[in-house]
Every structure is written in structure tokens, then in C-alpha cells.
Design an enzyme around this catalytic site. Structure first.
Site, PDB file in Angstrom:
ATOM      1  N   ASP A   1      67.434 -19.904  34.281  1.00 17.80           N
ATOM      2  CA  ASP A   1      67.914 -19.966  35.659  1.00 17.80           C
ATOM      3  C   ASP A   1      68.695 -18.663  35.915  1.00 17.80           C
ATOM      4  OD1 ASP A   1      69.009 -21.213  38.096  1.00 17.80           O
ATOM      5  OD2 ASP A   1      70.866 -21.340  36.944  1.00 17.80           O
TER       6      ASP A   1
ATOM      7  N   ASP B   1      71.517 -17.853  38.877  1.00 15.88           N
ATOM      8  CA  ASP B   1      72.940 -17.973  39.244  1.00 15.88           C
ATOM      9  C   ASP B   1      73.664 -18.977  38.350  1.00 15.88           C
ATOM     10  OD1 ASP B   1      73.511 -16.435  41.903  1.00 15.88           O
ATOM     11  OD2 ASP B   1      71.529 -17.319  42.131  1.00 15.88           O
TER      12      ASP B   1
ATOM     13  N   ASP C   1      72.115 -24.199  34.890  1.00 21.24           N
ATOM     14  CA  ASP C   1      73.437 -24.804  35.144  1.00 21.24           C
ATOM     15  C   ASP C   1      73.457 -25.777  36.309  1.00 21.24           C
ATOM     16  OD1 ASP C   1      73.025 -22.802  37.149  1.00 21.24           O
ATOM     17  OD2 ASP C   1      75.169 -22.944  37.619  1.00 21.24           O
TER      18      ASP C   1
HETATM   19  O1  LIG Z   1      68.575 -21.588  40.856  1.00 19.57           O
HETATM   20  P1  LIG Z   1      69.671 -20.566  40.873  1.00 19.57           P
HETATM   21  O2  LIG Z   1      69.221 -19.202  40.426  1.00 19.57           O
HETATM   22  O3  LIG Z   1      70.884 -21.037  40.122  1.00 19.57           O
HETATM   23  O4  LIG Z   1      70.081 -20.435  42.415  1.00 19.57           O
HETATM   24  C1  LIG Z   1      70.792 -21.492  43.068  1.00 19.57           C
HETATM   25  C2  LIG Z   1      71.561 -20.912  44.232  1.00 19.57           C
HETATM   26  O5  LIG Z   1      72.323 -19.831  43.691  1.00 19.57           O
HETATM   27  C3  LIG Z   1      73.053 -19.006  44.592  1.00 19.57           C
HETATM   28  O6  LIG Z   1      74.210 -19.714  45.028  1.00 19.57           O
HETATM   29  C4  LIG Z   1      75.138 -19.983  43.992  1.00 19.57           C
HETATM   30  O7  LIG Z   1      75.596 -18.740  43.430  1.00 19.57           O
HETATM   31  C5  LIG Z   1      76.349 -17.904  44.370  1.00 19.57           C
HETATM   32  C6  LIG Z   1      76.685 -16.600  43.656  1.00 19.57           C
HETATM   33  O8  LIG Z   1      77.408 -16.807  42.487  1.00 19.57           O
HETATM   34  C7  LIG Z   1      77.580 -18.670  44.830  1.00 19.57           C
HETATM   35  O9  LIG Z   1      78.320 -17.869  45.767  1.00 19.57           O
HETATM   36  C8  LIG Z   1      77.145 -19.985  45.488  1.00 19.57           C
HETATM   37  O10 LIG Z   1      78.286 -20.739  45.841  1.00 19.57           O
HETATM   38  C9  LIG Z   1      76.296 -20.802  44.517  1.00 19.57           C
HETATM   39  O11 LIG Z   1      75.780 -21.965  45.147  1.00 19.57           O
HETATM   40  C10 LIG Z   1      72.207 -18.545  45.737  1.00 19.57           C
HETATM   41  O12 LIG Z   1      73.008 -17.837  46.659  1.00 19.57           O
HETATM   42  C11 LIG Z   1      71.469 -19.688  46.393  1.00 19.57           C
HETATM   43  O13 LIG Z   1      70.614 -19.205  47.391  1.00 19.57           O
HETATM   44  C12 LIG Z   1      70.625 -20.376  45.312  1.00 19.57           C
HETATM   45  O14 LIG Z   1      69.859 -21.417  45.871  1.00 19.57           O
END
Ligand SMILES: O=P(O)(O)OC[C@H]1O[C@H](O[C@H]2O[C@H](CO)[C@@H](O)[C@H](O)[C@H]2O)[C@H](O)[C@@H](O)[C@@H]1O
Length: 351
Positions: free
Chosen positions: A90, A92, A292
Site C-alpha cells: 500500500d 499512504d 495500513d
Molecule cells: O491506499 P492508500 O495508498 O493508503 O491511499 C488511501 C488514501 O491515502 C491518502 O490519504 C491519506 O493519506 C494522506 C497523506 O498522508 C492524509 O493526509 C489523509 O488524511 C489520509 O487519509 C490519499 O490522499 C487518499 O486519496 C487515498 O485514498
């Protein structure tokens, strides 16, 4: 910028359904608000201080159930001896720390090198909720497969993708380096674009709210919204979603994820990639998935159900999961990947 742990606590998760979609119900925005609060504890006693948590009986019970992948490293690699390991990561919260501003979620150069090294030696894919182009811009590695929009948009390296390029929705090369090999929800593109614009418009008065277009899904971020205004975020999203019964909502880390109601998720993307690479249903393959988020649970479940692979949850707070093991944060993910590659090299030379 610190790291966050805003994962749902143990017992609060509903582990049913793909990515835990929330079904449409009257007054559902109120229900969402509950989920938004549950999935976003304001402070974690475990944040940046794991030692203190060892005295916490809940944490101790949890870590017993989901042992640290670093502590049981020998057990994990014993499962991979003589096998081809396929790596699914993954983005983020796994390869980059959670930060306030989604556009700033950069990956460290050190992590990039570790992932590059893994991708040179093992089939490696990044499976993200973000649009595939956006995650590619962060990772900048052409050696990998990428599955963006929660697995709905799959792209692979030129040269390696020919075996999988005959699947439906194959499109032209991107940036001359990567090939799009599968898109699960192309018919939703116009509707997602429309919903994105409506959400931007309706949330523009909410200080701190941010709407992100992830191509086949839309993220409504409330990390920077005052908690008293979370109801407004939920209400704005609900008002728009009501008009689109073919879209559904999932909860992420301080984000509401709007996505198509289709039978496709990160778990399906893992199955698709394994199948396309000729690595499915084989005793000689060990898939490892590290993630995560709630949406990663679909992938953990696939690996757990087929008894073929290993899911590793990245979390510093106790939460129920389909994963088998855990790691605390991206720095532990990096340590795990480094050790895995050292082991892989040793294994290759000892044969
Ligand atoms: O599947 P992932 O790669 O984990 O993506 C899921 C979402 O991640 C991002 O948002 C998350 O991370 C951001 C940066 O650290 C944070 O600001 C936010 O609060 C988290 O939810 C991304 O911006 C989303 O579009 C993804 O869907």
C-alpha cells in the site's frame, strides 16, 4: 510534521464487505459521523512511544494476536524458502508517513531505494487508493506494477506487461514507461468527474476540507477540518451520494472515500496480478501484502482465505484485521523490506 495513528480501535471495526462499504440508509450522515469519530481518535498513547504500550494489556493481547513481522521474521521467511515471493505494498501510511496535506505525502529516497531493490528481484506492486498517475509521481519507479483507485486501474512496466496486456480494458502506454493493463470501472469515469466537481463546490465553505480526484473514486478529506464541522462534511457528501445510487462510501484515515458499487477492490487487484503473472494458486509462490488501511483488509482477506500468502498490517494501535502480522509504521516497513531482500540474496547464493 508528525506521524499519526488514527486507526479504528479494536472491536469498533465491521469487517464485513469489500473495503467496509457503508450501505445507503436514512440519516446515514449521522452514522458516518460516528464512524468518522471512531476511525479518528484524536491522540494515541502509542504514538511515537511503543515502549509505553507494552504495559497496556489491550495492546499486549493484540500484539500477541498480530505479532510483529520483525520479531517473527524467521518464521515468515521460512514460509518463503524455495518460493517466489510476490510483494504488494500500500502507499499512504505504509511507504510514506501520514501527513496533513495529501499532496505532501512524499516517499523518502531511502524507502524508494529499498522498494526499487525489491522490485528488481521480486514481482512488486503498489496498490493504492490514489489515482495511479499520482502514486506513480510519488514513487517514480518504473520497475513496479501499480494498482491505483483501490485496484481499479492497473499499470505495469513496459516489457513485463505483455503477458498481462491481453486483458480487457488494455490501453496505450503512459509516459512511455508504463502500460495500462486493466481498468475495472471505465464507465464510471464521467460520473466520478461529475461527483468530484459537485463535492468541491459543496464543501468549499468548510474550512480545511479537501476533495481529491482519484480518477475512479473521490476522497473527501477531513483531517484538517475542525471536529465540530465533521457533520457538515458528512452531510455534504451524503447529499451528493444520495443522487448516485451506483456509488458507495468507505471510511479511510480521516477521509471519506466515494467509489463505484462494483465487485472490485484491492483484494481483486491482488488476485488479478497474481493470475496475470502466472503466480496464482501455486505452492511455489508466497504473496506478501503490507498495508495500513481498511481498504487493505480486502487484500489481507484474499491471502488469508486462499492460505497462500501473508498479510501484514501497519498499525501502532490495536485493531481487528485479516492480516496475520503487524508492523508499527513505515520505518518498520522499510526495515522489514531490507531484511527480506538480504535474506533473498542469501537464499539465492546458498542454492
Ligand atoms: O491506499 P492508500 O495508498 O493508503 O491511499 C488511501 C488514501 O491515502 C491518502 O490519504 C491519506 O493519506 C494522506 C497523506 O498522508 C492524509 O493526509 C489523509 O488524511 C489520509 O487519509 C490519499 O490522499 C487518499 O486519496 C487515498 O485514498
Amino acid at each position: 510534521m508528525g506521524s499519526y495513528d488514527d486507526s479504528p480501535p479494536v472491536k469498533e471495526l465491521n469487517l464485513n464487505g469489500p473495503g467496509f462499504p457503508i450501505r445507503l440508509e436514512p440519516l446515514r450522515a449521522n452514522g458516518w459521523l460516528h464512524d468518522m469519530k471512531v476511525s479518528s481518535p484524536t491522540a494515541s498513547p502509542m504514538n511515537n512511544d511503543i515502549s509505553g504500550t507494552l504495559f497496556n494489556p489491550v495492546y499486549r493481547a493484540w500484539i500477541k494476536k498480530y505479532p510483529s513481522a520483525l520479531n517473527v521474521f524467521d518464521k515468515i521467511v521460512a514460509c518463503g524458502r524455495g518460493k517466489k515471493i510476490a510483494l504488494f505494498l500500500d502507499y499512504d501510511g505504509t511507504l510514506s508517513p501520514i501527513v496533513d496535506e495529501p499532496d505532501n505525502a512524499v516517499m523518502s529516497d531511502q524507502m524508494r531505494e529499498v522498494v526499487r531493490n525489491a522490485a528488481i528481484h521480486l514481482p512488486t506492486a503498489i496498490i493504492s487508493g490514489r489515482a495511479v498517475d499520482k502514486v506513480f509521481d510519488f514513487v517514480k519507479l518504473t520497475e513496479l506494477y501499480y494498482a491505483g483507485s483501490h485496484g481499479m486501474d492497473i499499470m505495469g512496466p513496459v516489457g513485463k506487461s505483455s503477458s498481462v496486456a491481453d486483458h480487457r480494458s488494455c490501453t496505450n502506454s503512459n509516459k512511455g514507461k508504463e502500460v495500462k493493463i486493466f481498468q475495472a470501472a471505465t464507465e464510471f469515469l464521467p460520473v466520478i468527474e461529475e461527483v468530484f466537481r459537485l463535492l468541491v463546490e459543496s464543501t468549499k465553505g468548510i474550512h480545511g476540507a479537501k476533495v481529491e480526484n482519484n480518477k475512479f473514486c473521490v476522497s473527501v478529506h477531513y483531517r484538517n477540518v475542525d471536529e465540530k464541522d465533521w457533520t457538515l462534511v458528512a452531510q455534504c457528501t451524503d447529499d451528493i451520494l444520495k443522487m448516485y445510487p451506483r456509488l458507495q462510501l468507505c471510511h479511510g484515515r480521516k477521509v471519506l472515500e466515494v467509489r463505484p458499487v462494483i465487485d472490485w477492490n484491492k483484494g481483486k487487484a491482488v488476485e488479478f496480478l497474481l493470475d496475470s503473472l502466472g503466480l496464482a494458486h501455486s505452492d511455489s509462490v508466497l504473496p506478501i501484502y503490507i498495508g495500513d488501511d481498511r481498504t487493505d483488509e480486502d487484500a489481507f482477506k484474499v491471502l488469508r482465505d486462499c492460505k497462500q500468502g501473508i498479510g501484514i498490517l501497519v498499525s501502532s494501535v490495536p485493531k481487528e484485521s485479516h492480516a496475520l502480522y503487524s508492523l508499527v509504521d513505515p520505518s518498520e516497513v522499510m526495515d522489514f523490506l531490507k531484511r527480506l531482500m538480504i535474506w533473498k540474496e542469501q537464499e539465492a547464493t546458498s542454492r
